[in-house]
Design a protein around this motif. Structure first.
Motif, PDB file in Angstrom:
ATOM      1  N   PHE A  24     -25.053  53.553  -3.371  1.00  0.00           N
ATOM      2  CA  PHE A  24     -23.983  53.306  -4.056  1.00  0.00           C
ATOM      3  C   PHE A  24     -24.525  52.835  -5.558  1.00  0.00           C
ATOM      4  O   PHE A  24     -25.693  52.484  -5.945  1.00  0.00           O
ATOM      5  CB  PHE A  24     -23.303  52.247  -3.696  1.00  0.00           C
ATOM      6  CG  PHE A  24     -22.753  52.288  -2.196  1.00  0.00           C
ATOM      7  CD1 PHE A  24     -22.733  53.481  -1.687  1.00  0.00           C
ATOM      8  CD2 PHE A  24     -22.657  50.938  -1.542  1.00  0.00           C
ATOM      9  CE1 PHE A  24     -22.283  53.605  -0.266  1.00  0.00           C
ATOM     10  CE2 PHE A  24     -22.264  51.214  -0.312  1.00  0.00           C
ATOM     11  CZ  PHE A  24     -21.969  52.477   0.366  1.00  0.00           C
ATOM     12  N   LEU A  25     -23.776  53.536  -6.445  1.00  0.00           N
ATOM     13  CA  LEU A  25     -23.914  53.247  -7.935  1.00  0.00           C
ATOM     14  C   LEU A  25     -22.599  52.427  -8.415  1.00  0.00           C
ATOM     15  O   LEU A  25     -21.508  52.636  -8.107  1.00  0.00           O
ATOM     16  CB  LEU A  25     -24.219  54.396  -8.623  1.00  0.00           C
ATOM     17  CG  LEU A  25     -25.770  55.031  -8.518  1.00  0.00           C
ATOM     18  CD1 LEU A  25     -25.841  56.303  -9.206  1.00  0.00           C
ATOM     19  CD2 LEU A  25     -26.793  53.845  -8.962  1.00  0.00           C
ATOM     20  N   GLU A  26     -22.911  51.853  -9.533  1.00  0.00           N
ATOM     21  CA  GLU A  26     -21.787  51.123 -10.420  1.00  0.00           C
ATOM     22  C   GLU A  26     -21.901  51.514 -11.854  1.00  0.00           C
ATOM     23  O   GLU A  26     -23.005  51.404 -12.343  1.00  0.00           O
ATOM     24  CB  GLU A  26     -21.724  49.863 -10.156  1.00  0.00           C
ATOM     25  CG  GLU A  26     -20.496  48.800 -10.938  1.00  0.00           C
ATOM     26  CD  GLU A  26     -20.827  47.336 -10.616  1.00  0.00           C
ATOM     27  OE1 GLU A  26     -20.469  46.682 -11.183  1.00  0.00           O
ATOM     28  OE2 GLU A  26     -21.457  47.040  -9.714  1.00  0.00           O
ATOM     29  N   ASP A  27     -20.647  51.611 -12.468  1.00  0.00           N
ATOM     30  CA  ASP A  27     -20.684  51.747 -13.989  1.00  0.00           C
ATOM     31  C   ASP A  27     -19.436  51.251 -14.368  1.00  0.00           C
ATOM     32  O   ASP A  27     -18.547  50.721 -13.576  1.00  0.00           O
ATOM     33  CB  ASP A  27     -20.894  53.180 -14.505  1.00  0.00           C
ATOM     34  CG  ASP A  27     -19.500  54.232 -14.163  1.00  0.00           C
ATOM     35  OD1 ASP A  27     -18.732  53.741 -13.488  1.00  0.00           O
ATOM     36  OD2 ASP A  27     -19.778  55.394 -14.895  1.00  0.00           O
ATOM     37  N   ALA A  28     -18.905  51.419 -15.690  1.00  0.00           N
ATOM     38  CA  ALA A  28     -17.760  50.891 -16.277  1.00  0.00           C
ATOM     39  C   ALA A  28     -16.526  51.353 -15.726  1.00  0.00           C
ATOM     40  O   ALA A  28     -15.450  50.772 -15.483  1.00  0.00           O
ATOM     41  CB  ALA A  28     -17.655  51.030 -17.851  1.00  0.00           C
ATOM     42  N   SER A  29     -16.679  52.509 -15.012  1.00  0.00           N
ATOM     43  CA  SER A  29     -15.403  52.858 -14.311  1.00  0.00           C
ATOM     44  C   SER A  29     -14.940  52.326 -13.112  1.00  0.00           C
ATOM     45  O   SER A  29     -13.667  52.197 -12.785  1.00  0.00           O
ATOM     46  CB  SER A  29     -15.757  54.522 -13.918  1.00  0.00           C
ATOM     47  OG  SER A  29     -16.465  54.518 -12.928  1.00  0.00           O
ATOM     48  N   ASN A  30     -15.866  51.562 -12.329  1.00  0.00           N
ATOM     49  CA  ASN A  30     -15.641  50.876 -11.317  1.00  0.00           C
ATOM     50  C   ASN A  30     -15.905  49.360 -11.024  1.00  0.00           C
ATOM     51  O   ASN A  30     -15.641  49.055 -10.236  1.00  0.00           O
ATOM     52  CB  ASN A  30     -16.111  51.831  -9.976  1.00  0.00           C
ATOM     53  CG  ASN A  30     -17.559  51.454  -9.789  1.00  0.00           C
ATOM     54  OD1 ASN A  30     -18.172  50.801 -10.500  1.00  0.00           O
ATOM     55  ND2 ASN A  30     -18.239  52.733  -9.404  1.00  0.00           N
ATOM     56  N   ALA A  31     -16.595  49.023 -12.250  1.00  0.00           N
ATOM     57  CA  ALA A  31     -16.959  47.551 -12.305  1.00  0.00           C
ATOM     58  C   ALA A  31     -15.764  46.443 -11.784  1.00  0.00           C
ATOM     59  O   ALA A  31     -16.034  45.639 -11.026  1.00  0.00           O
ATOM     60  CB  ALA A  31     -17.327  47.492 -13.511  1.00  0.00           C
ATOM     61  N   ALA A  32     -14.740  46.831 -12.268  1.00  0.00           N
ATOM     62  CA  ALA A  32     -13.403  45.981 -12.150  1.00  0.00           C
ATOM     63  C   ALA A  32     -13.294  45.676 -10.689  1.00  0.00           C
ATOM     64  O   ALA A  32     -12.877  44.822  -9.922  1.00  0.00           O
ATOM     65  CB  ALA A  32     -12.338  46.114 -12.979  1.00  0.00           C
TER      66      ALA A  32
END
Length: 243
Positions: A24-32
């Motif tokens: 999995f990866l995380e960025d600003a699009s799914n951080a919240a």
């Protein structure tokens, strides 16, 4: 309830990937969304809704969360009868596509009565769903809703690289950048493109190049090649060279 360690979940990469966190990866699009999934004990009324357009990873993120938490997953269009108790909680995918609003109201009420968590996945925030039942409408408006936006360039690039690596395809960075500029910004589209390129490379017994990619993806509605830009490319090698 003790809170789980922070940064536990993020956007799944391949469509058929395991729920291992390493995938999995995380960025600003799914951080919240990830932050809220890390704080189940803080969900008001035990409910949370994740919403966003198709292809942003709602289903993958929800199923990864369900696997880690051992929650059950129910498809919204299939929700008609009252489900059996679910220790822990329920993830309702396509929650805005439940055919019977009464069934959804009963599920919301049952989860609250049993102190079971409820995660709703949908394209729109629950407060925007066209609901005629006043009781259901009030509960949906009271549900905390978190948006998942279109993945950022960094996450999409990492996703494409991961998809190629999973298939042991070595594709030059400039070719990957060229592909990203022509493919939809959706995980499903990238996965489909990589699968097509993998088959084409195996059949041709050749590496993934621009000519091979253009031939493999030609006619596919997800591929937005620019004919004028294509004319600027070097001439394609003869067909025999790709066999």
């Amino acid at each position: 309830m003790a809170l789980p360690p922070a940064r536990q979940f993020a956007l799944p990469l391949p469509l058929d990937a395991s729920t291992d966190r390493a995938d999995f990866l995380e960025d600003a699009s799914n951080a919240a969304a990830v932050a809220w999934l890390d704080r189940v004990g803080e969900w008001p009324s035990g409910r949370l809704a994740l919403f966003g357009p198709q292809g942003v990873g709602k289903t993958h993120l929800g199923r990864a969360f369900a696997a880690v938490r051992r929650w059950r997953v129910i498809e919204g269009p299939l929700l008609r009868d009252l489900p059996a108790p679910a220790p822990g909680g329920t993830v309702l995918d396509d929650a805005d596509a439940v055919p019977d609003p009464t069934a959804l109201l009963h599920l919301v009420n049952l989860c609250a009565e049993r102190h079971e968590g409820l995660l709703l996945l949908a394209r729109e925030a629950p407060s925007r769903w066209p609901v005629a039942l006043a009781d259901l409408s009030s509960r949906l408006r009271a549900t905390t809703a978190v948006a998942i936006a279109t993945p950022g360039d960094g996450l999409l690039a990492a996703l494409l690289a991961k998809l190629f690596a999973d298939r042991q395809l070595r594709v030059a960075p400039d070719i990957q950048a060229w592909l990203l500029a022509r493919l939809p910004r959706e995980a499903a589209a990238l996965a489909e493109a990589v699968a097509r390129l993998d088959r084409a490379a195996m059949q041709a017994r050749a590496p993934v190049t621009r000519p091979l990619a253009r031939a493999a993806l030609a006619g596919w509605e997800g591929f937005g090649d620019d004919a004028s830009e294509a004319a600027l490319d070097l001439p394609s090698p003869p067909a025999a060279a790709l066999l």
